[in-house]
Design a protein around this motif. Sequence first.
Motif, PDB file in Angstrom:
ATOM      1  N   ASP A 359       0.839  -1.204   0.000  1.00  0.00           N
ATOM      2  CA  ASP A 359       0.000   0.000   0.000  1.00  0.00           C
ATOM      3  C   ASP A 359       0.874   1.254   0.000  1.00  0.00           C
ATOM      4  O   ASP A 359       0.612   2.213  -0.744  1.00  0.00           O
ATOM      5  N   ARG A 360       1.906   1.247   0.828  1.00  0.00           N
ATOM      6  CA  ARG A 360       2.825   2.389   0.884  1.00  0.00           C
ATOM      7  C   ARG A 360       3.602   2.522  -0.423  1.00  0.00           C
ATOM      8  O   ARG A 360       3.736   3.621  -0.985  1.00  0.00           O
ATOM      9  N   GLN A 363       1.344   3.799  -3.206  1.00  0.00           N
ATOM     10  CA  GLN A 363       0.970   5.202  -2.992  1.00  0.00           C
ATOM     11  C   GLN A 363       2.075   6.125  -3.497  1.00  0.00           C
ATOM     12  O   GLN A 363       1.813   7.113  -4.200  1.00  0.00           O
ATOM     13  N   TRP A 615       2.663   9.173   2.710  1.00  0.00           N
ATOM     14  CA  TRP A 615       1.275   9.630   2.617  1.00  0.00           C
ATOM     15  C   TRP A 615       1.149  10.483   1.367  1.00  0.00           C
ATOM     16  O   TRP A 615       2.071  11.238   1.026  1.00  0.00           O
ATOM     17  N   GLY A 616       0.048  10.352   0.675  1.00  0.00           N
ATOM     18  CA  GLY A 616      -0.055  10.956  -0.643  1.00  0.00           C
ATOM     19  C   GLY A 616      -0.742  12.294  -0.711  1.00  0.00           C
ATOM     20  O   GLY A 616      -0.870  12.855  -1.798  1.00  0.00           O
ATOM     21  N   GLY A 707       4.408  11.333  -2.574  1.00  0.00           N
ATOM     22  CA  GLY A 707       3.954  10.313  -1.643  1.00  0.00           C
ATOM     23  C   GLY A 707       4.598  10.368  -0.272  1.00  0.00           C
ATOM     24  O   GLY A 707       4.474   9.426   0.507  1.00  0.00           O
TER      25      GLY A 707
END
Length: 896
Positions: A359-360, A363, A615-616, A707
């Motif tokens: 997921d990271r 992203q 985090w995007g 990201g």
Amino acid sequence: METAEIRRRWLAFFEKNGHTVVPSAPLIHDDPNLLFVNAGMVPFKPYFLGQETPLWDRATSVQKCVRTGDIEEVGKTSRHGTFFQMNGNFSFGDYFKEGAITLAWQLVTTSQAEGGYGLDADKIWPTVYEDDDEAFAIWRDTIGIPAERITRRGKLDNYWHMGVPGPGGPCSEIYLDRGPEYGLEGGPAVDEDRYLEFWNLVFMQEELSAVRAKDDFDISGPLPKRNIDTGMGLERMATLLQGVDNLYEIDEVYPVIARAAEMTGKSYGEHSGQSAGSSHPDDVRLRVVADHVRSALMLIGDGVTPGNEGRGYVLRRMLRRSVRSMRLLGYEDPCLPELLPVSLERMQNSYPELATGFDRIAQIAYAEEDAFRRTLAAGTTILDTAVARTKEAGGSTLAGEQAFALHDTYGFPIDLTLEMAAEQGLEVDRDGFTRLMREQRERARADAKGKKARHANTEVWRDLRAGGATDFRAYEELTSEATVIGLVVDGEPVQEIAPGQQGQVVLDRTPFYAESGGQIADEGIITADGVHLKVIDVQRPVKGLIAHTVEVVTGGLQTGTSVLAQVDPEWRLSACQAHSGTHVVHAALRQVLGPSALQSGSYNKPGYLRLDFAWGQALSAATRSEIEEVANLAVRRDLPVSATYMPLPKAREIGALALFGETYGEDVRVVEIGGEWSRELCGGTHVQHSSQVGALTLTGESSVGSGVRRVEAFVGMDALRHLARERAIVAELSGLVGARPDELTDRIGAMVARLKEAERELERVRKEAVAAAAGNLTEQARDVNGVTFLGHDAGDSGADDVRTMVMDLRGRLGNQGPVVVAITGAAKGRPVVVVATNEAARSRGIRAGELVRVAATTLGGGGGGKDDIAQGGGQDVAKVGEALSAVEWRVGELAG
């Protein structure tokens, strides 16, 4: 046999033969000379250099590697790739040539049913160093290979060293004959396509005192202990065992090619008519996509994020080359969401952590693709402008400087520049572009060489380390009695540091924390009778050794002196608050945002911390407030803070989080805050209970790359001081606007709204005044050889006002035959000129772009634009009248 199975068999075979299995180190390694781990032996380099004592007599690993020196060649041939895996077995003073050769022979020739690779012994061709009679005899007499299949080769092929003084030795490479369909007969010296090398056995036996080139070096003598370092290319072995032509067709790479071909409607490997040694452009692009997508997956998995320099730039370049290649193949939609999961599906068999962190990874990758697509849109606009100006000037070639600026400043690929320029009928000065790229590379190489030269001289630290490791007492005490075991000034060992000098002090024990893991070093003092030293930095020049950078305030310090080392207790307390606060904020982020918000970097010093995380998108004010509240609730709960040493597998089993890019030993230090609430691998100093962090206030949140976001915070007294400053600002604002603090938002919001409305009204009045002035100016127009010309200096008007005025006047005069309007202005002391022509003027060869360049040249500047309207500027306001006269003269010349 699948690549993951080849890997598994390798580790199982050497573990059965007494080797310790060492996990792959991350691609980011603690070596200033390397962007990434680029060889299987890199994590073991301190043992070979004598900087550290080996933990084992025998070891084996499958090491992740990335090499980027030939990134432009990726895909053009079947040999070049960026990410690869190197199977290695290592002996540290244990077995030597016969042991290495025998083990290699057993593994590759043992049948697959019995756990080996099952290669045909009759097709194996070893090479040895030209003077290595011992290795030749082992292959011939012990293994039984006929002498005619053993090739002797020189230093360029069969002697290994690191490129700097240190260990070196002859090597023996192992090749497999793939058959006549791959090339000429005669062994590796004749054809290295038919005879494919898959394993290199390095026999480290000599100490090199100087290295000038690959084949030019001095040998000072034998090594105290002879070592073995071997490397078998996992992708090479997969190519052989899977019966395919090259690394792009193995099971871990080809599925991405297949998916990309399906998405673009292309066929891979089915093109004919290509010259020998070349590939069809579509095949090259599909290989680039497959290679770079896999490399990006592995790099992001190990904590690299896209950026504009260093490792981040390499990753950004790979991702953008992938997207660009898909575009050149005809696919213009986002492609990474289709391709990255395909690569994950193949690579997770060997690296299951990729699935856990996907997921990271996704992203970050998808955000970079989105950013690049925006860059392509902006670059296209810039390119179109450059093409238009080139055409206006009568040119047929886009300047190399413009192509380079597009590439270097905007990330616009040269291939795309070539393609789009050709579509508009222009060539590109490729030689000029290449020259500028070469100059840039040469500057980078010179810088890297300088860094390498500075780093290479570690002999002084190696000699001090040979006397034993520094007894690190920072976790237990703030003051330690110690003995000076070494002094260094300007990189050279000395016996004494005099008053006023600055240098490094090495003690047998120290309470000072050396900078690492994002925490800066302690400050304090070192004292003795008549001696006072201020400690300004603490580092680990080599593993196990701690060096204190000091300023000598009074007295002179000699080696062997007994001293008292004292850490500033307030500094340490504030540093502990910041480091524990970093862990608290990280845990709060994950609680609020979810487990994919993993830390990717941090920095903390007394009273301050910053933390980068995956985090995007920007965090809303409400989200930041929630994170801050969760963090402060954890501080208020007075959670216990503990540090425990345990084996790395155990730490992973209990869910301890590791910082990307860090290298960890077999035993690791796990810091817990409230048990599983926060559990991380960490070597820093911490408070004993979370309440000792004190107040914690988030002060900022921003983007640091695709990201990746960054939060900053103050802790302890610094947090209280920050809040006090903000309270004072609120009080001052309240007094200025005459409102209570809780009314400030509404009151200031209303004031801003009224201000904007007033600005809009002023703008309306200004435009009306401009229009009125334009109406009066029509009377100043005069005939110039049959052309109605109006020139006017609008004083301090800005470019927007001048442009509006020009277009309005052209419209008013449009029914009077050919019309040219030229108006100047000078907002903030910088002259601007706008010229407009109507259709009748243009039919007589009078173009605005040419006229504006006449004016701008007079003003000491430049400009351009379309035939109907163009704009320019300059430096000399005093020449606006002269510029208008020059335009009028040129109009008359063109009309006549």
